[in-house]
Design an enzyme around this catalytic site. Structure first.
Site, short mmCIF file in Angstrom:
data_model
loop_
_atom_site.label_atom_id
_atom_site.label_comp_id
_atom_site.label_asym_id
_atom_site.label_seq_id
_atom_site.Cartn_x
_atom_site.Cartn_y
_atom_site.Cartn_z
N ASP A 58 0.87 -1.16 0.00
CA ASP A 58 0.00 0.00 0.00
C ASP A 58 0.92 1.23 0.00
O ASP A 58 2.12 1.15 0.21
CB ASP A 58 -0.95 -0.03 1.20
CG ASP A 58 -2.16 0.87 0.97
OD1 ASP A 58 -3.16 0.72 1.66
OD2 ASP A 58 -2.09 1.73 0.05
N TRP A 59 0.31 2.37 -0.23
CA TRP A 59 1.06 3.61 -0.44
C TRP A 59 2.11 3.85 0.65
O TRP A 59 1.75 4.13 1.80
CB TRP A 59 0.10 4.79 -0.48
CG TRP A 59 0.73 6.08 -0.84
CD1 TRP A 59 1.63 6.80 -0.09
CD2 TRP A 59 0.56 6.82 -2.05
NE1 TRP A 59 2.01 7.92 -0.76
CE2 TRP A 59 1.38 7.98 -1.95
CE3 TRP A 59 -0.19 6.66 -3.20
CZ2 TRP A 59 1.45 8.94 -2.96
CZ3 TRP A 59 -0.12 7.61 -4.20
CH2 TRP A 59 0.71 8.73 -4.08
#
Ligand code: GLC
Length: 756
Positions: A293-294
């Protein structure tokens, strides 16, 4: 283009004769394996690492924008072939521009995979996923995802970061809007429908896109509903509640997974080899790839699990995280880690094989520009098919919570209707959060929807703001409105009206990522407005527009009619108006429990009985309860009314085999209108080697019946439904005593016990 044609020819030559041995990590043979190996054998270490590197576009950011991540550096890496994927680059023109660099200006011309958050629609916005889940209509949900894929693909996108399949039981968590609620069985069925909708029958079609099951795993169990917070669950919850929708998504063929920000067993998911290698890639034999994820790779430093970015890169890649979203950790450190022997090149090769395989499956090697057709883009985005699709989905997502005195459906003419509430005239909030490619101001508001019906006299007054936003997706300014200056106009309109329709709830960005709330009341002074209007006219229809369950006990106790209209997307106002006027008989059922008070959170229907479940005698205190609130929810999981009503009878449960039974019952529409009912089947495993919930949803059927019509329903439950995961993670069925319940909500009472 000539140079790359040469290389691609080389690949097909390699494909003919190359017989690379299969390493054990990708045991399942794919038709693309040899092509993948042919490309892999041409790549330098830096080019391989480049495939594992994903950058966000040069303008949209859906996470904390990296300080040092300049567009120039990304551009330079793109030209070197050190980028495998871009996100937040959308529109044929922009996608073509970055794809052209990757395909025509790099040594090997490997195409990019273009990812985007198509969470509930692309530019034409469908209901938030929690609303779609309230339809329990798997066909409609699949169609909604298919339309979204088609519209996104027309804009150059070939990978979505959806479905989010995080089970959650805590309405304080902002991201409940993005998932399918509290139940693993319903969540699993919806995960399958959405994966199949996005990916279709043919992933190489220019109208389908790769799905991404996220956030792996446990993100929805963030303590106290606070986003990104610690997750501390036991293996029984992990195996029986959290993982089943992910397993369902994997079995449905989801080509990618995204790991999560949270820790699990005190190890950040991004660096957690147990879930990514042992379970996902090992036991489940997942053949796609995992994207972080980011920034979650570098966030392992803040977790206190990695000492620096280089250490984080080592931990993440060895734990099975194949692609780095916006940490820059892989592109900056993996080459050195391989040279130092801390990461084996075969680990890199395995990750790159997975990524290349998905690009081959999408057809990007055959034609990197297949998603870049300006004509198709113009013909598809926002077209009638998209509008009709989101309208249909929106109507089916609405849940009727209360309808005393049958205030609804409204009479068609001769009525004075006072519409009150800022949300009634809001053309942006109904789009909800995660509407990145949606355009603000493009939703049909409730007021507009109602104005499409002639015959009644309508007045409108805002009454009060929900929330004074200058909120944007990534920014929030806390200005909780307390302005009551609009109350008098609203009260005056209400005094003159036959029926008052109040549209209250949350602004579109008051749920979603980073939007956890400590309170579950109506924000601002909306509750005061509701009570002030109620004081002059009790004929109120309350229409809720919100992204999460709210604690609306006062409304439940006083307001005769309550409609849960969530955030229904572009066609919101038309959908609600059609339900209000009875052109669509509401059929939704809650995918998540509504609490009486936030203090009851997390609250869910499939709870454990405990050793002290009941009050032993009046006024006793030593049992599982609160002294200041009941245990029961305001509205339970699976609950929803109709303009007609249904009766369940003649339950018969019979054993078919040791681990299989047949459930038969009759369902009758005992009202005056045709309507749909979600008939639900729950089990209780009364004694087992680990404690089991008091109820578990294990079957449902969405049935439409004419007034007076009866239908006999049969649902078979087998080992998959009757078994459970033990604490070692093995799926087991244990013979014994079961209770089977059928009904229109998780409070179903018609039941029969059976010995298996
Ligand atoms: C966000 C979200 C994730 C999303 C990703 C890309 O932080 O957690 O769900 O897909 O970044 O936008």
């Amino acid at each position: 283009m000539l140079k790359n044609a040469y290389i691609l020819t080389l690949i097909s030559l390699f494909f003919a004769c190359n017989t690379s041995e299969k390493d054990s990590s990708t045991a399942t043979i794919s038709p693309f394996d040899q092509k993948v190996d042919s490309v892999l054998n041409l790549m330098t270490l830096e080019e391989k690492i480049g495939q594992m590197n994903q950058y966000s576009g040069f303008w949209d950011a859906t996470g904390p924008a990296p300080k040092d991540g300049s567009a120039a550096k990304k551009y330079e890496h793109l030209k070197k072939g050190w980028v495998g994927s871009m996100i937040n680059v959308r529109g044929v023109e922009n996608v073509k521009a970055v794809q052209k660099i990757a395909v025509e200006e790099t040594r090997l011309g490997i195409p990019l995979i273009i990812g985007f958050d198509v969470i509930h629609g692309y530019e034409t916005i469908s209901p938030i996923p929690l609303a779609e889940s309230a339809s329990w209509d798997l066909e409609a949900i699949q169609k909604s995802a298919s339309n979204a894929a088609q519209e996104a693909a027309a804009a150059g996108i070939n990978w979505t970061f959806a479905p989010m399949v995080d089970i959650t039981r805590d309405a304080r968590w902002g991201r409940v809007m993005e998932g399918a609620g509290e139940d693993p069985y319903l969540g699993s069925k919806i995960a399958i429908a959405r994966v199949q909708g996005f990916q279709g029958e043919d992933l190489s079609s220019e109208k389908t896109i790769a799905a991404c099951a996220k956030h792996f795993a446990g993100y929805g169990f963030a303590e106290s509903g606070k986003d990104y917070n610690t997750v501390d669950v036991n293996h029984s919850t992990l195996f029986n509640i959290i993982l089943p929708p992910f397993k369902a998504a994997e079995e449905a063929g989801a080509r990618t997974f995204m790991n999560s920000f949270n820790e699990l067993d005190a190890i950040p998911a991004t660096g957690n080899g147990f879930i990514q290698r042992d379970i996902l890639k090992g036991e489940w034999d997942f053949q796609g790839f995992v994207v972080s994820d980011w920034g979650s790779i570098n966030e392992m430093i803040a977790h206190g699990y990695a000492k620096d970015s280089k250490h984080a890169a080592e931990l993440a890649v060895n734990a099975g995280s194949d692609m780095d979203m916006e940490s820059y950790a892989y592109v900056e450190h993996l080459s050195e880690l391989v040279k130092e022997g801390k990461v084996e090149e075969k680990t890199i090769d395995e990750a790159v094989r997975r990524i290349l395989k998905v690009k081959f499956e999408l057809g990007l090697f055959d034609n990197p520009y297949k998603y870049c057709d300006e004509v198709r883009e113009k013909e598809t985005i926002g077209n009638a098919q998209m509008q009709e699709g989101v309208l249909d989905m929106a109507k089916k997502s609405i849940v009727l919570l209360k309808n005393e005195n049958n205030l609804l459906p409204l009479k068609r003419e001769g009525q004075k209707i006072a519409i009150i509430g800022a949300l009634a005239n809001d053309k942006t909030s109904p789009l909800g959060n995660w509407r990145l490619a949606g355009r603000d101001g493009t939703a049909v508001s409730f007021l507009e929807g109602m104005q499409n019906y002639q015959g009644n006299q309508i007045t409108y007054a805002k009454g009060a703001d929900v929330y004074t936003e200058p909120m944007t997706f990534a920014k929030q300014v806390q200005i909780n409105t307390s302005d009551r200056s609009g109350f008098n106009e609203a009260i005056a309109n209400a005094k003159q009206a036959d029926v008052v329709i109040m549209v209250l709830g949350e602004a579109g960005l008051q749920s979603g990522e980073g939007r956890s709330r400590a309170y579950l009341d109506l924000p601002g002074v909306q509750q005061d407005l509701l009570e002030a209007v109620y004081a002059v006219n009790k004929n109120i229809v309350l229409v809720l527009q919100n992204g999460r369950p709210l604690a609306i006990q006062w409304a439940h106790e006083h307001i005769p009619t309550i409609l849960e209209a969530w955030q229904l997307g572009t066609q919101s106002g038309n959908a609600i108006a059609q339900v209000v006027y009875g052109d669509y008989n509401p059929s939704g059922k809650l995918p998540m429990s509504f609490p009486k008070h936030v203090g009851q959170e997390p609250i869910y229907y499939n709870y454990k009985n405990t050793g002290r479940p009941h009050e032993p005698s009046p006024d006793e205190v030593f049992w599982s309860h609160y002294i200041d609130e009941s245990n029961a929810p305001l509205y339970p999981f699976g609950y929803g009314l109709s303009y007609t009503s249904f009766e369940y009878s003649n339950l018969k449960v019979e054993k078919i085999a040791e681990a299989s039974l047949k459930v038969n019952f009759d369902l009758k529409n005992v009202g005056e209108l045709k309507g749909k009912e979600v008939a639900q089947v729950y089990i209780r495993d009364l004694v087992a080697s680990i404690t089991r919930p008091v109820k578990e949803l294990k079957g449902f059927e969405l049935i439409e019946l004419n007034a007076g019509e009866t239908k006999s329903i049969e649902i078979t439950l087998s080992e998959n439904e009757l078994g459970f995961y033990n604490n070692e993670g093995d799926f087991v069925f244990e013979p014994g005593d079961f209770q089977i319940f059928v009904g229109g909500s998780s409070e179903a009472s018609l039941n029969q016990r059976i010995e298996l």
